[in-house]
Enzyme design. Structure first.
Site, PDB file in Angstrom:
ATOM      1  N   LYS A   1       0.856  -1.190   0.000  1.00 26.23           N
ATOM      2  CA  LYS A   1       0.000   0.000   0.000  1.00 26.23           C
ATOM      3  C   LYS A   1       0.888   1.234   0.000  1.00 26.23           C
ATOM      4  O   LYS A   1       1.751   1.385   0.859  1.00 26.23           O
ATOM      5  CB  LYS A   1      -0.905  -0.007   1.231  1.00 26.23           C
ATOM      6  CG  LYS A   1      -1.719   1.270   1.377  1.00 26.23           C
ATOM      7  CD  LYS A   1      -2.725   1.173   2.491  1.00 26.23           C
ATOM      8  CE  LYS A   1      -3.432   2.502   2.688  1.00 26.23           C
ATOM      9  NZ  LYS A   1      -4.418   2.424   3.775  1.00 26.23           N
TER      10      LYS A   1
ATOM     11  N   ARG B   1     -10.835   9.794   2.516  1.00 27.33           N
ATOM     12  CA  ARG B   1     -10.645  10.479   3.806  1.00 27.33           C
ATOM     13  C   ARG B   1     -11.812  11.423   4.079  1.00 27.33           C
ATOM     14  O   ARG B   1     -12.200  11.603   5.237  1.00 27.33           O
ATOM     15  CB  ARG B   1      -9.288  11.183   3.828  1.00 27.33           C
ATOM     16  CG  ARG B   1      -8.135  10.165   3.834  1.00 27.33           C
ATOM     17  CD  ARG B   1      -6.756  10.818   3.777  1.00 27.33           C
ATOM     18  NE  ARG B   1      -5.713   9.798   3.594  1.00 27.33           N
ATOM     19  CZ  ARG B   1      -4.448  10.062   3.302  1.00 27.33           C
ATOM     20  NH1 ARG B   1      -4.049  11.318   3.180  1.00 27.33           N
ATOM     21  NH2 ARG B   1      -3.577   9.083   3.155  1.00 27.33           N
TER      22      ARG B   1
ATOM     23  N   LYS C   1       1.412  10.061   5.501  1.00 28.69           N
ATOM     24  CA  LYS C   1       1.567   8.711   6.044  1.00 28.69           C
ATOM     25  C   LYS C   1       2.834   8.033   5.510  1.00 28.69           C
ATOM     26  O   LYS C   1       2.917   6.815   5.421  1.00 28.69           O
ATOM     27  CB  LYS C   1       0.302   7.884   5.728  1.00 28.69           C
ATOM     28  CG  LYS C   1      -0.987   8.511   6.285  1.00 28.69           C
ATOM     29  CD  LYS C   1      -2.199   7.583   6.168  1.00 28.69           C
ATOM     30  CE  LYS C   1      -3.444   8.229   6.780  1.00 28.69           C
ATOM     31  NZ  LYS C   1      -4.621   7.333   6.753  1.00 28.69           N
TER      32      LYS C   1
ATOM     33  N   GLU D   1       7.327  -6.867   0.994  1.00 29.47           N
ATOM     34  CA  GLU D   1       6.126  -6.694   1.817  1.00 29.47           C
ATOM     35  C   GLU D   1       5.184  -7.891   1.642  1.00 29.47           C
ATOM     36  O   GLU D   1       4.646  -8.437   2.608  1.00 29.47           O
ATOM     37  CB  GLU D   1       5.377  -5.402   1.422  1.00 29.47           C
ATOM     38  CG  GLU D   1       5.988  -4.113   1.933  1.00 29.47           C
ATOM     39  CD  GLU D   1       5.702  -3.876   3.422  1.00 29.47           C
ATOM     40  OE1 GLU D   1       5.068  -4.733   4.075  1.00 29.47           O
ATOM     41  OE2 GLU D   1       6.127  -2.823   3.926  1.00 29.47           O
TER      42      GLU D   1
ATOM     43  N   LYS E   1      -2.361  -1.492  -3.687  1.00 26.43           N
ATOM     44  CA  LYS E   1      -3.213  -0.310  -3.581  1.00 26.43           C
ATOM     45  C   LYS E   1      -2.381   0.941  -3.683  1.00 26.43           C
ATOM     46  O   LYS E   1      -1.340   1.007  -3.030  1.00 26.43           O
ATOM     47  CB  LYS E   1      -3.925  -0.374  -2.231  1.00 26.43           C
ATOM     48  CG  LYS E   1      -4.783   0.804  -1.897  1.00 26.43           C
ATOM     49  CD  LYS E   1      -5.351   0.628  -0.521  1.00 26.43           C
ATOM     50  CE  LYS E   1      -6.088   1.896  -0.169  1.00 26.43           C
ATOM     51  NZ  LYS E   1      -6.373   1.965   1.235  1.00 26.43           N
TER      52      LYS E   1
ATOM     53  N   SER F   1     -10.508   5.546  -4.104  1.00 26.39           N
ATOM     54  CA  SER F   1     -11.493   6.619  -4.239  1.00 26.39           C
ATOM     55  C   SER F   1     -11.107   7.650  -5.295  1.00 26.39           C
ATOM     56  O   SER F   1     -11.949   8.094  -6.070  1.00 26.39           O
ATOM     57  CB  SER F   1     -11.696   7.289  -2.882  1.00 26.39           C
ATOM     58  OG  SER F   1     -10.469   7.765  -2.354  1.00 26.39           O
TER      59      SER F   1
ATOM     60  N   TYR G   1     -15.533   1.016  -5.884  1.00 26.30           N
ATOM     61  CA  TYR G   1     -16.817   1.682  -5.606  1.00 26.30           C
ATOM     62  C   TYR G   1     -17.761   1.535  -6.790  1.00 26.30           C
ATOM     63  O   TYR G   1     -18.947   1.807  -6.674  1.00 26.30           O
ATOM     64  CB  TYR G   1     -16.569   3.158  -5.267  1.00 26.30           C
ATOM     65  CG  TYR G   1     -15.600   3.317  -4.116  1.00 26.30           C
ATOM     66  CD1 TYR G   1     -16.031   3.186  -2.801  1.00 26.30           C
ATOM     67  CD2 TYR G   1     -14.237   3.527  -4.341  1.00 26.30           C
ATOM     68  CE1 TYR G   1     -15.139   3.277  -1.743  1.00 26.30           C
ATOM     69  CE2 TYR G   1     -13.333   3.619  -3.296  1.00 26.30           C
ATOM     70  CZ  TYR G   1     -13.794   3.491  -1.997  1.00 26.30           C
ATOM     71  OH  TYR G   1     -12.898   3.561  -0.962  1.00 26.30           O
TER      72      TYR G   1
HETATM   73  C1  PBG Z   1      -6.892   3.757   5.830  1.00 32.84           C
HETATM   74  C2  PBG Z   1      -7.389   3.418   4.474  1.00 32.84           C
HETATM   75  C3  PBG Z   1      -7.313   4.292   3.391  1.00 32.84           C
HETATM   76  C4  PBG Z   1      -7.956   3.672   2.347  1.00 32.84           C
HETATM   77  C5  PBG Z   1      -8.406   2.415   2.791  1.00 32.84           C
HETATM   78  N1  PBG Z   1      -8.032   2.276   4.123  1.00 32.84           N
HETATM   79  C6  PBG Z   1      -6.778   5.668   3.277  1.00 32.84           C
HETATM   80  C7  PBG Z   1      -5.474   6.013   3.831  1.00 32.84           C
HETATM   81  O1  PBG Z   1      -4.580   5.161   3.944  1.00 32.84           O
HETATM   82  O2  PBG Z   1      -5.306   7.178   4.193  1.00 32.84           O
HETATM   83  C8  PBG Z   1      -8.123   4.330   1.006  1.00 32.84           C
HETATM   84  C9  PBG Z   1      -9.170   3.809   0.138  1.00 32.84           C
HETATM   85  C10 PBG Z   1      -9.585   4.732  -0.945  1.00 32.84           C
HETATM   86  O3  PBG Z   1      -8.988   5.808  -1.187  1.00 32.84           O
HETATM   87  O4  PBG Z   1     -10.561   4.384  -1.615  1.00 32.84           O
HETATM   88  N2  PBG Z   1      -6.319   2.810   6.594  1.00 32.84           N
END
Ligand code: PBG
Length: 331
Positions: A201, A211, A224, A240, A255, A281, A320
């Site tokens: 990720k 968010r 992050k 990983e 991701k 998203s 989605y």
């Molecule tokens: C947080 C998490 C995130 C997403 C899934 N779980 C966002 C982030 O890491 O800040 C993102 C999913 C998306 O953008 O559709 N643990």
């Protein structure tokens, strides 16, 4: 071996629809899809999300309706994310451990309504519960402390498993959390609860609308990057993934999706466990914005991008667009 023209004309097999269907190498079906859903407090509520046109937060009763819809459409799994009320967010994110938190109530309600007709995936990470929007616990310097966070994630995962979650999906990117969660699941008798780890990720700019949806965007200061991966790295993605498999993951995830299709393809070629991709998203929002601007046909863009993940070797996709895509695929 490929022949030469005109013995070989590659357009021959493309000339008719029946022939294209016969020769298609990759298929997308509703069973390839996982539908992420946002849960909100209340009763009979649907809250549209501005940056995700067409996606809403639903109160638990609405979430149950979405799960029934998924069953009807042949979508096998829903993934749940809570929009925790502000007064229940704290520095330590203790609401994640509350057996009556939004996610646990939604899991129980779905399982009561749909039983094993659907799988329920729950996200393990503290960001929907913390007042600072980070996925873990902060030390005095503001660094996300790994081992303390892992202990909290284990409690969160067990809380979700006890509510009836079928797949635990740690999205926090702490080191060692898959092993710790797997041990706790085994010791708790949850032998058939799966772990789908967000193994590779990345620290991505594509998470903005998510968010907003879980209400953590305004809270998050900084980024992050001390735990999510650097977008320049792919060899590290394999490390990983290998570590998470060794620690007990049943499947792994890459991701975001499209911008990391090379990572998904490399991982899928490298390991034997099922690989999933999360079309996140910001990717959803880009497709919707392009279609709204008249720059492309929405339905065609949706199906083409989702098919790309299958072609890359993925077993399935979190998207989605799951209900839209499933309706199109079901004709
Ligand atoms: C947080 C998490 C995130 C997403 C899934 N779980 C966002 C982030 O890491 O800040 C993102 C999913 C998306 O953008 O559709 N643990």
């Amino acid at each position: 071996m490929t022949g030469s023209y005109p013995n070989t004309r590659l357009r021959r097999t493309r000339a008719f629809g029946w022939s294209r269907a016969l020769h298609r190498e990759t298929l997308l079906t509703p069973a390839d899809l996982i539908w992420p859903l946002f849960v909100t407090e209340g009763e009979g509520l649907e809250e549209p999300i501005g940056t995700l046109p067409g996606v809403s937060r639903w109160s638990v009763d609405g979430i149950v309706e979405r799960a029934r819809e998924a069953v009807r459409l042949g979508v096998p799994v829903v993934a749940l994310f809570p929009n925790t009320p502000p007064e229940r967010r704290s520095d330590d994110g203790v609401e994640a451990h509350n057996p009556d938190n939004l996610v646990c109530r939604a899991v129980r309600a779905i399982k009561q309504a749909c039983g094993d007709d659907i799988g329920v995936l729950t996200d393990v990470a503290l960001d929907p519960y913390t007042s600072h929007g980070q996925d873990g616990l902060l030390d005095a310097s503001g660094y996300v402390a790994n081992d303390e966070t892992v202990a909290a994630l284990v409690d969160q995962a067990i809380n979700q498993a006890e509510a009836g979650a079928d797949i635990i999906a740690p999205s926090d990117m702490m080191d060692g959390r898959v092993h710790a969660i797997r041990m706790a699941l085994e010791m708790g008798g949850h032998h058939n609860v799966q772990i789908m780890s967000y193994a590779a990720k990345y620290a991505s700019a594509f998470y903005g609308p998510f968010r907003d949806a879980v209400g953590s965007g305004g809270l998050l200061k900084g980024d992050k990057k001390t735990y999510q991966m650097d977008p320049g790295n792919i060899r590290e993605a394999l490390r990983e993934v290998e570590m998470d498999i060794a620690e007990g993951a049943d499947s792994v995830m890459v991701k975001p999706g499209l911008a990391y299709l090379d990572v998904a393809a490399t991982v899928a070629a490298h390991v034997d466990v099922p690989v999933f991709a999360y079309q996140v998203s910001g990717e959803y929002a880009m497709i919707e914005a392009a279609a709204a601007a008249g720059a492309g046909d929405r339905d065609a863009l949706v199906l083409e991008t989702l098919l790309a993940f299958k072609r890359a070797g993925c077993s399935g996709i979190l998207t989605y667009h799951a209900p839209v895509a499933a309706k199109l695929l079901n004709g």
